[in-house]
Design a protein around this motif. Structure first.
Motif, mmCIF file in Angstrom:
data_model
loop_
_atom_site.group_PDB
_atom_site.id
_atom_site.type_symbol
_atom_site.label_atom_id
_atom_site.label_comp_id
_atom_site.label_asym_id
_atom_site.label_seq_id
_atom_site.Cartn_x
_atom_site.Cartn_y
_atom_site.Cartn_z
ATOM 1 N N MET A 1 60.684 65.641 51.408
ATOM 2 C CA MET A 1 61.818 64.607 51.873
ATOM 3 C C MET A 1 61.022 63.408 52.407
ATOM 4 N N ASP A 2 59.965 63.768 53.260
ATOM 5 C CA ASP A 2 59.526 62.436 53.648
ATOM 6 C C ASP A 2 58.976 61.465 52.758
ATOM 7 N N ALA A 3 58.254 61.980 51.638
ATOM 8 C CA ALA A 3 57.703 61.237 50.651
ATOM 9 C C ALA A 3 59.060 60.506 49.862
ATOM 10 N N LEU A 4 60.072 61.176 49.872
ATOM 11 C CA LEU A 4 61.040 60.656 48.817
ATOM 12 C C LEU A 4 61.769 59.450 49.721
ATOM 13 N N LEU A 5 62.052 59.705 51.191
ATOM 14 C CA LEU A 5 62.397 58.747 52.054
ATOM 15 C C LEU A 5 61.445 57.431 51.880
ATOM 16 N N LYS A 6 60.280 57.828 51.955
ATOM 17 C CA LYS A 6 59.493 56.652 52.224
ATOM 18 C C LYS A 6 59.373 55.576 50.730
ATOM 19 N N GLN A 7 59.473 56.342 49.812
ATOM 20 C CA GLN A 7 59.709 55.555 48.595
ATOM 21 C C GLN A 7 60.904 54.830 48.421
ATOM 22 N N VAL A 8 61.947 55.648 49.034
ATOM 23 C CA VAL A 8 63.240 54.669 48.749
ATOM 24 C C VAL A 8 63.276 53.679 49.821
ATOM 25 N N ASP A 9 62.766 53.904 50.879
ATOM 26 C CA ASP A 9 62.645 52.571 51.789
ATOM 27 C C ASP A 9 61.831 51.445 51.283
ATOM 28 N N HIS A 10 60.672 51.956 50.739
ATOM 29 C CA HIS A 10 60.097 50.812 50.196
ATOM 30 C C HIS A 10 60.680 50.055 48.983
ATOM 31 N N ASP A 11 61.232 50.810 48.210
ATOM 32 C CA ASP A 11 62.050 50.320 46.903
ATOM 33 C C ASP A 11 63.217 49.317 47.370
ATOM 34 N N VAL A 12 63.914 49.836 48.254
ATOM 35 C CA VAL A 12 65.154 49.154 48.725
ATOM 36 C C VAL A 12 64.717 47.602 49.431
ATOM 37 N N SER A 13 63.873 47.710 50.215
ATOM 38 C CA SER A 13 63.074 46.597 50.818
ATOM 39 C C SER A 13 62.688 45.570 49.813
ATOM 40 N N ARG A 14 62.612 46.066 48.609
ATOM 41 C CA ARG A 14 62.091 45.056 47.542
ATOM 42 C C ARG A 14 63.183 44.843 46.618
#
Length: 307
Positions: free
Chosen positions: A78-91
């Motif tokens: 879950m942590d890894a998924l959330l981190k990736q989503v946060d990264h992608d949305v910010s871009r």
């Protein structure tokens, strides 16, 4: 996690809008998320457990949005998924909605730092649909809904869309605040910082809570001020306040409190501090200017109860 099968509903992205990817932490959570997609008319590209979603996101050509439904703590995946989503949305790669429960809020909020991610807590159907509308609107995707005109429930969906638009506009105004062109903290004169007793702040908080015994809390909803008071109290007592506790102090639904928290962080009144001993928790504190303003306010008010 109760068993459910992952599926790829529509992996052919040509000839239409990009689909939505759903990742859920349980079968019940998947049903909750899928019902919103069905009502909205959006195409679903895949329905996956949290443990499989990260690989799909990294390999999928394109997606309109990612919906994460988290009703339990899934740990490192879950942590890894959330981190990736946060990264992608910010871009600006896609829109994202993270729906979670109050029990998992701190672990989730520790990994979501981008204000464009719509984070909702213990949300009902209206709040879920509103979050979806807001997330897509931020990326100009509202026109990419499916062809709801051909659906047998088209009239119901059109009515729902109109209602969501109205709610979304109201929430957007609340999130932005009354006037973002003016500084939210007025310049303070130089000088010694006045001392404020913790008992004074506690009395104000108690007095504000007492009103709910006689009137509906909705009459006095003022989440920004309630959070400012709670963080001032914590600062004086040298305590740290996690996101979940601050949402409780706001005395409004958690999703509403999170919207205000985002605004106050963006405007520089609050500061998010990662827990140095626990990477899955974030604390919130007053920014120096906000702290100074609160203390000078209490000093000027004096013995009068500032409710």
């Amino acid at each position: 996690m109760d068993a459910y099968s992952s599926s790829s509903d529509d992996l052919n992205y040509s000839g239409g809008s990009a689909p939505v990817l759903i990742a859920a932490s349980s079968g019940r959570a998947m049903r909750e998320a899928a019902s919103i997609m069905d009502a909205s008319g959006l195409r679903v590209g895949a329905r996956l457990p949290v443990e499989e979603a990260l690989a799909r996101i990294r390999s999928q050509p394109t997606t309109a949005a990612v919906w994460l439904e988290l009703d339990r703590d899934c740990g490192e995946p879950m942590d890894a998924l959330l981190k990736q989503v946060d990264h992608d949305v910010s871009r600006g790669f896609y829109a994202a909605i993270v729906s979670t429960s109050s029990e998992v809020l701190d672990a989730v909020s520790a990994k979501i730092g981008d204000s464009a991610v719509e984070l909702i807590v213990d949300a009902n159907e209206v709040e879920r649909t509103t979050a979806l509308s807001l997330a897509l609107a931020q990326r100009g995707r509202t026109s990419r809904y499916g062809d709801i005109g051909s659906d047998r429930n088209a009239e119901r969906l059109r009515q729902l869309s109109e209602e969501v638009s109205r709610i979304a506009s109201t929430l957007a105004r609340l999130s932005v605040g009354p006037d973002t062109t003016r500084p939210l903290v007025q310049p303070m004169p130089a000088g010694d910082m006045p001392a404020v007793s913790i008992e004074t702040v506690r009395q104000v908080i108690r007095a504000r809570r007492l009103r709910s015994r006689f009137f509906s809390e909705e009459l006095f909803a003022d989440p920004a001020w309630d959070m400012l008071l709670d963080l001032l109290q914590a600062e004086i007592a040298q305590l740290r306040v996690p996101v979940s506790s601050l949402c409780i102090a706001a005395s409004v639904p958690a999703t509403t409190a999170l919207r205000w928290l985002k605004t106050l962080v963006d405007q520089g009144l609050f500061v998010r501090r990662p827990d140095p001993h626990d990477g899955r928790r974030v604390y919130v504190e007053l920014a120096p200017d906000a702290s100074h303003a609160m203390k000078r306010y209490f000093a000027e008010v004096g013995p009068v109860a500032a409710i």
